[in-house]
Write a protein that holds these residues in place. Structure first.
Motif: not given
Lengths: 303, 303
Positions: A221, B273-274, B266-267, A223, B206, A169, B263, B270-271, B277, B204, B201-202
């Motif tokens: 995680g 990371e997802a 974070l959004i 988040h 998680d 990471v 915010v 998450i996008e 999905r 990393a 980053d988000v």
């Protein structure tokens, strides 16, 4: 395998575990320590770890102890450094290593409490040093937290640790405690607060963590957990609707001091929870359970 | 089985999951909701959950929907309440329940954001109300956090949830966020801070949590982790030697505000990371992995 031999500099428990992991994946490993008897002991422990990791199908690499730095570094392209957590000692070692070693050698420091900036300020060749902090024990825990200033070092580190079946990471900038210890420290502060404020006992706090958020965080995680907590609207919905209440919750968390009374409560609570089991027994239980989990997550689900 | 029939009051996702768990262990369950269509839908979902839990060896209990409170409460000795998180609505419901029900009925509230004190202030019969907060989804996650003012209610709750293969954890006094959400909230604050400060980053953050402290906390709690971190001297040694540095680390943690910039970060994180999905796909992946882990921890190790 992209690296040649690996030098373990500092062969205490962390060095021994790394050595076992590296050799278990076929690397030739040399263990050096300022105390030669520590290096000799590490070879024994690491050899056991390596053969368990290599299994029947693969040949483990040879692990030897090296009496001096030049023997440890012969043909090495990678150093994993795990010596005492003090900047002058680490920098003095790095200077010797960089003088002895070939131009392609990188030094990865397992440092937990120091940053890349601490380690490289005033050092010639800072690009050849990176931080690569494992989670104890490194041969079992997938996480390696890395900060490397050069793209070249980052890419080699990524390839090297992935080949070892680790999860590297990357930090965008050096930070005290990297990521994982910052998160652990933040959670533990509230865990101590809950005990200090009399909300719940040590054992209850640990039981709640293991059977609730800890179990969840072994899979997703923090988040991502809030993303899923937002339902179909995800984290955007969550932050719009519950952001303000989350800020109020943060304000309600505690900032305990480790006073003698709090320390006594923690020690008594742990003694109740350990229930006569020694630290060594508890470590074995922990590692056995973590191995089961890692195995279960890799295998296809059997109904 | 020590309880008779169970009434689910509030049959949204949490109520449905509870209903499945209860029926999966043989209890007769009645689902009520202020919106009857919600109760009807819960019966379908809960029936699937119940037959998966009961398996081939055991007979699942019957799950029906109840049109009114008195039908839901007939022969019930336990209420699991999961209605909207507002005190007046909950207290009004409790008053009706206590009037209709026999003298041995207990009301367990799944409330996440309210405390036992909030729920019982001004209520006749506060001893018959307890908080029993599950971790979502309740049919899968072992944790149930309980506060009960009377020993009798606490003992019945302990017995009831243990019979359902849950891990009940008791608070010594009511607290906002009970234990688990206080810990989650504290950890997430630092997780947000790391992103806000540009440390990582988000995704990393998680990944570090899942492969490091999260994996460890699925096996041992935070207090126990520091005990083992102290080596043979345990937490006493740790606190003596590293207590002061831990307090300095706590002081270095952040107190981020959820500004529009944070915010957005974070959004976006998450996008990434997802990675396409949906929330539903991510929830299925999470639950599948948690089931594997729980299975692996129960079975003897197979080499």
């Amino acid at each position: 395998m992209d690296e040649r031999a690996i030098a373990i500099l500092g062969s205490g428990l962390i060095g021994e575990s790394w050595a076992g992991l590296f050799a278990g994946h076929g690397y030739e490993v040399r263990c050096w320590d300022i105390d030669p008897s520590v290096a000799t002991r590490a070879v024994l422990g690491a050899t056991k770890i390596a053969s368990a990791i290599a299994g029947p199908a693969r040949q483990a690499g040879r692990i030897t102890s090296a009496d001096d730095l030049s023997a440890a570094l012969e043909d090495a392209s990678w150093v994993q450094e795990n010596i005492v957590e003090r900047v002058p000692e680490k920098q003095s070692l790095y200077r010797q290593v960089l003088e002895l070693a070939g131009p392609d050698l990188l030094i990865a420091s397992s440092t937990s409490s120091l940053t890349w900036t601490d380690l490289t300020t005033g050092l010639a060749g800072p690009d050849r040093v990176l931080t690569a902090h494992p989670f104890n024990p490194p041969h079992l825990m997938p996480l390696v937290e890395i900060y490397a200033a050069s793209t070249h070092a980052a890419q080699r580190a990524d390839q090297f640790y992935r080949h070892l079946d680790r999860e590297p990471v990357f930090l965008n900038r050096p930070a005290v405690g990297h990521i994982a210890n910052r998160l652990s420290s933040a959670l533990w502060r509230e865990a101590v607060n809950i005990v200090a404020e009399g909300i719940a006992d040590v054992e209850a706090v640990d039981c709640a963590l293991v059977n609730g958020p800890g179990l969840r965080w072994s899979v997703i995680g923090a988040h991502m957990a809030y993303h899923l907590g937002g339902g179909e609207g995800g984290i955007r919905h969550y932050l719009e609707h519950l952001g303000p209440s989350q800020e109020r919750r943060w304000a309600d968390l505690g900032s305990p001091a480790l006073t003698p009374e709090v320390v006594d409560k923690l020690i008594e609570g742990i003694e109740a929870e350990a229930d006569g089991r020694s630290v060594q027994e508890l470590v074995s239980e922990r590692d056995d359970a973590i191995e089961r989990i890692l195995k279960a997550l890799k295998q296809p689900m059997i109904e």
